[in-house]
Motif scaffolding. Structure first.
Motif, PDB file in Angstrom:
ATOM      1  N   TYR A 180       1.502  56.527  52.724  1.00 40.00           N
ATOM      2  CA  TYR A 180       2.642  56.413  51.821  1.00 40.00           C
ATOM      3  C   TYR A 180       2.203  56.495  50.362  1.00 40.00           C
ATOM      4  O   TYR A 180       2.913  57.044  49.530  1.00 40.00           O
ATOM      5  N   LEU A 181       1.041  55.955  50.048  1.00 44.56           N
ATOM      6  CA  LEU A 181       0.514  56.050  48.694  1.00 44.56           C
ATOM      7  C   LEU A 181       0.386  57.522  48.281  1.00 44.56           C
ATOM      8  O   LEU A 181       0.756  57.897  47.169  1.00 44.56           O
ATOM      9  N   LYS A 182      -0.123  58.351  49.190  1.00 42.54           N
ATOM     10  CA  LYS A 182      -0.332  59.772  48.876  1.00 42.54           C
ATOM     11  C   LYS A 182       0.981  60.511  48.604  1.00 42.54           C
ATOM     12  O   LYS A 182       0.978  61.539  47.924  1.00 42.54           O
ATOM     13  N   THR A 183       2.094  60.018  49.139  1.00 39.76           N
ATOM     14  CA  THR A 183       3.352  60.751  49.012  1.00 39.76           C
ATOM     15  C   THR A 183       4.392  60.059  48.133  1.00 39.76           C
ATOM     16  O   THR A 183       5.300  60.718  47.649  1.00 39.76           O
ATOM     17  N   ARG A 184       4.275  58.750  47.921  1.00 39.46           N
ATOM     18  CA  ARG A 184       5.331  58.018  47.217  1.00 39.46           C
ATOM     19  C   ARG A 184       4.906  57.355  45.915  1.00 39.46           C
ATOM     20  O   ARG A 184       5.761  56.860  45.186  1.00 39.46           O
ATOM     21  N   ALA A 185       3.636  57.286  45.652  1.00 41.96           N
ATOM     22  CA  ALA A 185       3.190  56.639  44.406  1.00 41.96           C
ATOM     23  C   ALA A 185       3.138  57.681  43.290  1.00 41.96           C
ATOM     24  O   ALA A 185       2.633  58.785  43.491  1.00 41.96           O
ATOM     25  N   PRO A 186       3.675  57.344  42.121  1.00 40.51           N
ATOM     26  CA  PRO A 186       3.712  58.319  41.017  1.00 40.51           C
ATOM     27  C   PRO A 186       2.370  58.449  40.284  1.00 40.51           C
ATOM     28  O   PRO A 186       2.114  57.776  39.288  1.00 40.51           O
ATOM     29  N   PHE A 187       1.528  59.317  40.844  1.00 42.79           N
ATOM     30  CA  PHE A 187       0.264  59.698  40.212  1.00 42.79           C
ATOM     31  C   PHE A 187       0.275  61.209  40.031  1.00 42.79           C
ATOM     32  O   PHE A 187       0.844  61.929  40.853  1.00 42.79           O
ATOM     33  N   TRP A 188      -0.382  61.674  38.977  1.00 45.06           N
ATOM     34  CA  TRP A 188      -0.530  63.108  38.750  1.00 45.06           C
ATOM     35  C   TRP A 188      -2.010  63.402  38.612  1.00 45.06           C
ATOM     36  O   TRP A 188      -2.716  62.761  37.829  1.00 45.06           O
ATOM     37  N   LYS A 189      -2.455  64.394  39.392  1.00 41.56           N
ATOM     38  CA  LYS A 189      -3.878  64.711  39.474  1.00 41.56           C
ATOM     39  C   LYS A 189      -4.144  66.084  38.861  1.00 41.56           C
ATOM     40  O   LYS A 189      -3.492  67.067  39.202  1.00 41.56           O
ATOM     41  N   GLU A 200       5.836  48.057  46.553  1.00 45.39           N
ATOM     42  CA  GLU A 200       6.872  48.292  47.571  1.00 45.39           C
ATOM     43  C   GLU A 200       6.268  48.852  48.861  1.00 45.39           C
ATOM     44  O   GLU A 200       6.696  48.505  49.959  1.00 45.39           O
ATOM     45  N   ILE A 201       5.260  49.696  48.737  1.00 43.33           N
ATOM     46  CA  ILE A 201       4.578  50.236  49.911  1.00 43.33           C
ATOM     47  C   ILE A 201       3.880  49.112  50.673  1.00 43.33           C
ATOM     48  O   ILE A 201       3.977  49.020  51.908  1.00 43.33           O
ATOM     49  N   VAL A 202       3.198  48.242  49.954  1.00 48.07           N
ATOM     50  CA  VAL A 202       2.509  47.113  50.596  1.00 48.07           C
ATOM     51  C   VAL A 202       3.527  46.172  51.243  1.00 48.07           C
ATOM     52  O   VAL A 202       3.329  45.709  52.372  1.00 48.07           O
ATOM     53  N   GLU A 203       4.641  45.902  50.565  1.00 48.73           N
ATOM     54  CA  GLU A 203       5.688  45.056  51.142  1.00 48.73           C
ATOM     55  C   GLU A 203       6.236  45.653  52.433  1.00 48.73           C
ATOM     56  O   GLU A 203       6.495  44.931  53.401  1.00 48.73           O
TER      57      GLU A 203
END
Length: 154
Positions: free
Chosen positions: A115-124, A63-66
């Motif tokens: 947007y990846l840093k704020t909207r993609a569901p990753f947990w670090k 969705e971010i890429v779109e």
């Protein structure tokens, strides 16, 4: 437009060559490679683990890429994000955008990363000399993404 979430490392040269291969309309490729830092907020990091929700994460990245494709006249884009155990200097993410001109490619690449840093569901989770800790979202990442908001959206 391609999105991959994987444990395996990637070869940036191979990925960029594949992105631009055979398309004479491409005049620019902008890319970003994120790496594991050995020092985060003053704490030594000996390793990092990234977790995600399979399916949900790929959908969010797509969705971010779109959205980038709607905003800029780009020809192709690629996002590869690693998960699992990573060590300092390991590659985490590749964002690459191909376009007719550098301005569009640079802007779309930066937008996707913000947007990846704020909207993609990753947990670090990082391991430091003080022990393991989950990494919270950063205000600076939210501020970077806010600049891309279109008027009338929140």
């Amino acid at each position: 437009m391609r999105v991959r979430v994987q444990e395996a490392d990637f070869d940036v040269g191979v990925e960029l060559a594949a992105l631009r291969q055979g398309n004479p309309q491409i005049g620019a490729v902008a890319s970003f490679v994120g790496l594991v830092r050995a020092n985060n907020d003053g704490a030594g990091v000996s390793e990092m683990s990234l977790e995600h929700y399979p399916g949900m994460t790929e959908k969010a990245l797509g969705e971010i890429v779109e959205e980038a494709c709607r905003r800029w006249a780009i020809i192709d884009a690629l996002v590869i994000h690693r998960v699992g155990r990573l060590l300092p200097s390991d590659q985490i993410v590749l964002v690459a955008v191909a376009g007719g001109h550098r301005g569009e490619a640079f802007a779309a690449c930066e937008f996707i990363m913000d947007y990846l840093k704020t909207r993609a569901p990753f947990w670090k989770r990082e391991v430091t000399p003080s022990g393991a800790r989950w990494v919270d979202a950063r205000d600076a990442d939210d501020q970077a993404a806010e600049r891309w908001q279109e008027p009338g959206t929140a």
